[in-house]
Write a protein that holds these residues in place. Structure first.
Motif, short mmCIF file in Angstrom:
data_model
loop_
_atom_site.label_atom_id
_atom_site.label_comp_id
_atom_site.label_asym_id
_atom_site.label_seq_id
_atom_site.Cartn_x
_atom_site.Cartn_y
_atom_site.Cartn_z
N VAL A 280 0.67 -1.23 0.05
CA VAL A 280 -0.13 -0.05 -0.04
C VAL A 280 0.30 1.17 0.25
N TYR A 281 0.57 2.14 -1.12
CA TYR A 281 1.25 3.48 -0.72
C TYR A 281 0.56 4.48 -0.74
N VAL A 282 1.19 5.35 1.00
CA VAL A 282 0.25 6.48 0.60
C VAL A 282 1.54 7.87 0.10
N THR A 283 0.59 8.25 0.29
CA THR A 283 1.40 10.36 0.34
C THR A 283 0.65 10.70 0.85
N GLY A 284 1.12 12.31 1.20
CA GLY A 284 -0.03 13.38 2.09
C GLY A 284 1.63 14.44 2.06
N ARG A 285 0.83 15.34 2.70
CA ARG A 285 1.62 16.54 2.54
C ARG A 285 2.63 16.93 3.25
N ASP A 286 4.33 17.40 3.02
CA ASP A 286 5.00 17.62 3.91
C ASP A 286 5.49 16.45 4.23
N LEU A 287 5.34 15.06 3.61
CA LEU A 287 6.34 14.26 4.15
C LEU A 287 8.11 14.18 4.30
N ASP A 288 8.43 15.45 3.54
CA ASP A 288 10.19 15.38 3.94
C ASP A 288 9.75 15.80 5.34
N ARG A 289 8.94 16.48 6.05
CA ARG A 289 9.17 16.80 7.29
C ARG A 289 8.13 15.66 8.39
N LEU A 290 8.22 14.49 8.50
CA LEU A 290 7.83 13.20 9.17
C LEU A 290 9.01 12.86 9.13
N PRO A 291 10.09 13.27 10.47
CA PRO A 291 10.65 11.72 10.98
C PRO A 291 10.70 10.34 11.13
N ALA A 292 10.58 10.06 9.75
CA ALA A 292 10.25 8.54 9.60
C ALA A 292 12.24 7.92 9.05
N ARG A 293 11.92 6.99 9.43
CA ARG A 293 13.39 6.25 8.22
C ARG A 293 12.98 4.69 8.84
N ALA A 294 14.29 5.05 7.84
CA ALA A 294 14.38 2.47 7.46
C ALA A 294 14.15 2.62 8.60
N GLY A 295 13.33 1.25 8.33
CA GLY A 295 13.52 0.00 10.17
C GLY A 295 12.06 0.40 10.65
N GLN A 296 11.40 1.54 11.01
CA GLN A 296 10.22 1.92 12.12
C GLN A 296 9.14 1.47 11.44
N PHE A 297 7.99 1.54 11.85
CA PHE A 297 6.76 1.09 11.17
C PHE A 297 5.54 2.35 11.64
N PHE A 298 4.65 1.87 11.25
CA PHE A 298 3.59 3.40 12.09
C PHE A 298 1.90 1.64 11.99
N LEU A 299 1.40 2.58 13.35
CA LEU A 299 0.19 1.99 14.01
C LEU A 299 -0.90 2.35 12.26
N TRP A 300 -1.01 2.30 11.55
CA TRP A 300 -2.30 2.47 10.49
C TRP A 300 -3.54 2.09 10.91
N ARG A 301 -4.60 2.81 10.50
CA ARG A 301 -5.84 3.01 10.55
C ARG A 301 -6.41 3.89 9.30
N PHE A 302 -6.91 2.72 8.24
CA PHE A 302 -7.75 3.34 7.15
C PHE A 302 -9.30 3.22 7.20
N LEU A 303 -9.56 4.42 6.85
CA LEU A 303 -10.72 5.53 7.65
C LEU A 303 -11.36 4.77 6.50
N THR A 304 -11.79 3.77 6.29
CA THR A 304 -12.93 3.37 6.12
C THR A 304 -13.99 2.75 6.94
N LYS A 305 -15.55 2.58 5.93
CA LYS A 305 -16.56 2.87 7.22
C LYS A 305 -16.40 1.13 8.10
N ASP A 306 -15.90 -0.20 7.47
CA ASP A 306 -15.76 -1.01 8.53
C ASP A 306 -14.62 -1.03 8.84
N ARG A 307 -13.51 -0.37 9.23
CA ARG A 307 -11.94 -0.75 9.39
C ARG A 307 -11.69 0.36 10.46
N TRP A 308 -12.25 1.57 10.18
CA TRP A 308 -11.91 3.39 10.65
C TRP A 308 -11.62 2.88 12.54
N TRP A 309 -12.20 2.15 13.04
CA TRP A 309 -11.51 1.45 13.93
C TRP A 309 -10.57 0.87 14.44
#
Length: 445
Positions: free
Chosen positions: A242-271
């Motif tokens: 899954v590819y995710v884009t957004g604004r000012d991602l160059d200022r997001l302090p993410a590094r290779a090897g790290q992870f996120f807790l992803w919440r995809f805001l669909t009606k059946d999975r937003w929670w």
């Protein structure tokens, strides 16, 4: 052939973790000393059991505040220690809170019962009915006992994560009740203006750290970056990127090897939040995660539509090149655990050997990307296939693939069984522990 060329090592990687651990230990020890000082200054009761009970209560309160700090997900701590280790410390601190507060209640109850000639049960009921704040303390302790019970391994394995997490949220109710009990009935709390200021500061800092790391920072980052799904790409029958884009991602302090807790805001999975590692180093324009369909949450990724809003908490994890100690590295990945390894290959410097362990060739997702990256960076890539027995990453096999492995940093990610086996092999090969980097991705994807 693996190079034996010697180059100056980068700044030691043990230092960031050592600094963070030393800071936490020093903070806890300093506060323990301050608590003891205020306890002595408040004076002692004539009953030894009451004295010991009050001291246990104060240290239980201190441990509870420290426990909150460990799960506040403060970026500075998380990048240096890792969420898996911080969570493990939080768990053991929680059991310390449970036993300390149980001891507090038992000693206080028996102490007052000894002075009043009442039996302990009636004495506890009497204290709850007649002393302000005691009933709140009993409720807080009951909540902590329940939370401790469901956090035991045998119970944790039988509960859905969402159920366990919902019950665990009552910790905050217990914290508030315990604090109000301390304000109402704590002699040390009110013994001097300095003691009162100290306890307010301690609880305020602990709860403020949780609010900052778990609420304010995620909300602010998501409002700033406005993340959305840009593409969904099947990598295999049961693996999707899954590819995710957004604004000012160059200022997001993410590094290779790290992870996120992803919440995809669909009606059946937003929670539902799912932890997935980045499978490509952040480039300032796109974030990518790659997941295998191992449950309902990961299986649903294949059906995401471009444009779907995303709420991501993170980045989290200490599985990064921040912790390098040696100029050269070995990256070992197993199964879909290769995703952070693939991202690290973009970020790592020096001569690198990549070992990818799968059962059969068709399980080697992202292999073409690894091959192209390895070629571009002058790295070695070994695809190791075959059944679990015999162990294809036993000490002799690892030594054959990487003769100088003891002089390299080793980054390891894969299924728990594989990680345990490889860690044993690394120990047999005398690879120093400070050069071995891994996270238990049962928390992290």
């Amino acid at each position: 052939m693996t190079t034996l060329q010697t180059r100056p090592a980068p700044p030691t990687a043990i230092r960031p973790r050592l600094v963070a651990r030393t800071g936490l230990y020093t903070l806890l020890a300093a506060n323990a000393a301050v608590v003891a000082w205020f306890f002595v200054q408040a004076g002692f009761a004539s009953n030894t059991l009451i004295v010991l009970g009050r001291l246990c209560g104060l240290y239980g309160a201190l441990l509870m505040a420290f426990q909150l700090l460990l799960v506040a997900r403060l970026p500075w701590l998380d990048r240096r220690i890792g969420m898996d280790r911080l969570t493990a410390w939080h768990r053991w601190t929680g059991f310390g809170v449970l036993w300390t507060l149980l001891t507090h209640v038992v000693f206080i109850t028996f102490g007052y019962a000894q002075a009043s000639a009442m039996d302990p049960v009636n004495q506890l009921v009497n204290l709850a009915e007649t002393t302000e704040g005691v009933l709140r303390a009993v409720v807080a302790l009951s909540l902590i006992v329940v939370i401790g019970a469901v956090s035991a391994r045998w119970a944790r394995r039988r509960l859905a994560y969402e159920t366990w997490h919902f019950i665990h949220l009552y910790t905050y109710v217990a914290v508030v009740l315990a604090f109000t009990h301390q304000v109402a009935a704590g002699t040390t709390f009110t013994s001097s203006p300095a003691a009162t200021a100290y306890w307010y500061t301690l609880w305020g800092a602990a709860l403020g750290a949780v609010a900052l790391g778990r609420l304010v920072l995620p909300l602010w980052r998501n409002l700033r970056h406005q993340l959305r799904v840009s593409a969904v790409v099947p990598e295999a029958d049961d693996v999707v990127s899954v590819y995710v884009t957004g604004r000012d991602l160059d200022r997001l302090p993410a590094r290779a090897g790290q992870f996120f807790l992803w919440r995809f805001l669909t009606k059946d999975r937003w929670w539902q939040a799912n932890p997935f590692s980045l499978s490509a180093a952040p480039d300032g324009r796109t974030l990518r995660l790659t997941a295998k369909a191992a449950g309902a949450g990961s299986a649903a990724l294949r059906h995401l539509k471009p444009g779907t809003r995303v709420f991501a908490e993170g980045p989290y994890g200490a599985f990064t090149t921040l912790h390098r100690t040696r100029p050269d590295a070995v990256l070992i990945g197993g199964g879909v655990g290769v995703t952070p390894i693939r991202a690290l290959l973009e970020d790592v410097t020096g001569h690198t050997v990549v070992i990818y362990r799968v059962a059969v060739d068709r399980d080697a997702v992202l292999y073409d990307e690894l091959r192209d990256l390895a070629l571009a960076k002058g790295a070695e890539l070994h695809l190791v296939t075959g059944p679990v027995v015999p162990d294809r990453l036993a000490p002799r096999e690892l030594a054959r693939l990487v003769p100088d492995i003891a002089d390299r940093d080793v980054f390891l990610c894969g299924p728990p069984g594989m990680m345990t086996a490889v860690l044993g092999s690394l120990g047999d090969l005398d690879v120093p522990g400070r050069q071995i980097h891994f996270e238990r991705f049962s928390l992290a994807g």
